[in-house]
Design a protein around this motif. Structure first.
Motif: not given
Length: 268
Positions: A1-12, A117-122, A124-126, A130-138
């Motif tokens: 995810m960190q390799t792609d700067s497009d919020p739409l792609e990051q959301h996917r 839009t990129r703004g909406e994706a950003a 929702r990405l925000a 935290p949800l995926i980070e919590n799941a990966l951590r646990k």
């Protein structure tokens, strides 16, 4: 995810990662229940899904919760280290709770609510990161439960043991790390296993390693449905390609026992 700067792609990619983690937990949980608690009603319920419309993330979440409960009630020596502590709860702060919230986001996106839009994706990405980070951590305990592909097995007659040449799956990397182990019980070549510390648990046919005609190379594949005519539906972990394998249907029926005690269908 960190390799792609497009919020739409990051959301996917965020939603894909949530689905992949759910499937990994589900496969580990189902394999463990089949080995340690084969009479579990959770396996019968999962069979209903496999032999009907297919398994969803919700099915994987439920089987994971069932496995955690069974481990908590059973012999601690056969439990997967870290599983109960990490997955014994399903509240909003738990790994399953976070994955369920990501599933809600995927369902919203799949039914006309995808960000446009990129703004909406950003935004929702925000909320989702935290949800995926919590799941990966646990679920970090999975790092100590490697998925091992058996390449070759040789019997050592002097010791009465079996030496296996293995390929260790490395997260999302397409190649395998070479490894070896000695086991008192034989392992079947070409199949995936993981170790609980006390025994090796077979993961096939829930996850297999087969040649992909579209990728022109072997791929790790997840089973997600059994078609009465075509066999087991397999999906590529890395590329999402899908095809069917009739030979695995009998193995799937033996693992889950189809609802109603039905015989496994025969495929041409």
């Amino acid at each position: 995810m960190q390799t792609d700067s497009d919020p739409l792609e990051q959301h996917r990619l965020l939603l894909d990662l949530g689905e992949a983690l759910s499937a990994c937990l589900g496969v580990v949980s189902t394999s463990w229940l089949a080995a340690e608690d084969p009479e579990s009603s959770a396996l019968s319920e999962l069979a209903d899904a496999f032999f009907a419309r297919g398994v969803s993330q919700g099915h994987w979440h439920q089987i994971t919760i069932s496995a955690a409960k069974a481990m908590a009630l059973g012999d601690s020596e056969v439990a997967i280290p870290g599983f109960i502590e990490s997955l014994g709860k399903s509240d909003s702060k738990s790994a399953i709770g976070s994955l369920r919230m990501l599933l809600q986001e995927r369902n919203l996106s799949a039914h006309g609510g995808r960000p446009t839009t990129r703004g909406e994706a950003a935004a929702r990405l925000a909320e989702g990161l935290p949800l995926i980070e919590n799941a990966l951590r646990k679920t970090s305990f999975l790092e100590s439960v490697p998925w091992l592909l058996v390449r070759d097995v040789k019997f050592e007659s002097r010791r009465g043991t079996f030496r296996a040449d293995l390929g260790r799956a490395m997260n999302d990397h397409p190649d395998f790390e070479a490894a070896q182990m000695t086991n008192v019980e034989p392992l079947e070549e070409g199949k995936f296993y993981y170790s609980t510390g006390s025994r090796m648990v077979e993961m096939s046919p829930l996850v297999v390693y087969k040649y992909c005609a579209k990728c022109h190379r072997p791929e790790m594949l997840f089973a997600d449905r059994v078609d009465p005519r075509k066999g087991v539906s397999l999906k590529s972990v890395l590329r999402g390609h899908q095809w069917f394998d009739g030979e695995l249907a009998v193995d799937m029926a033996a693992l889950l026992r189809p609802p109603g005690g039905e015989r496994a269908p025969e495929f041409a």
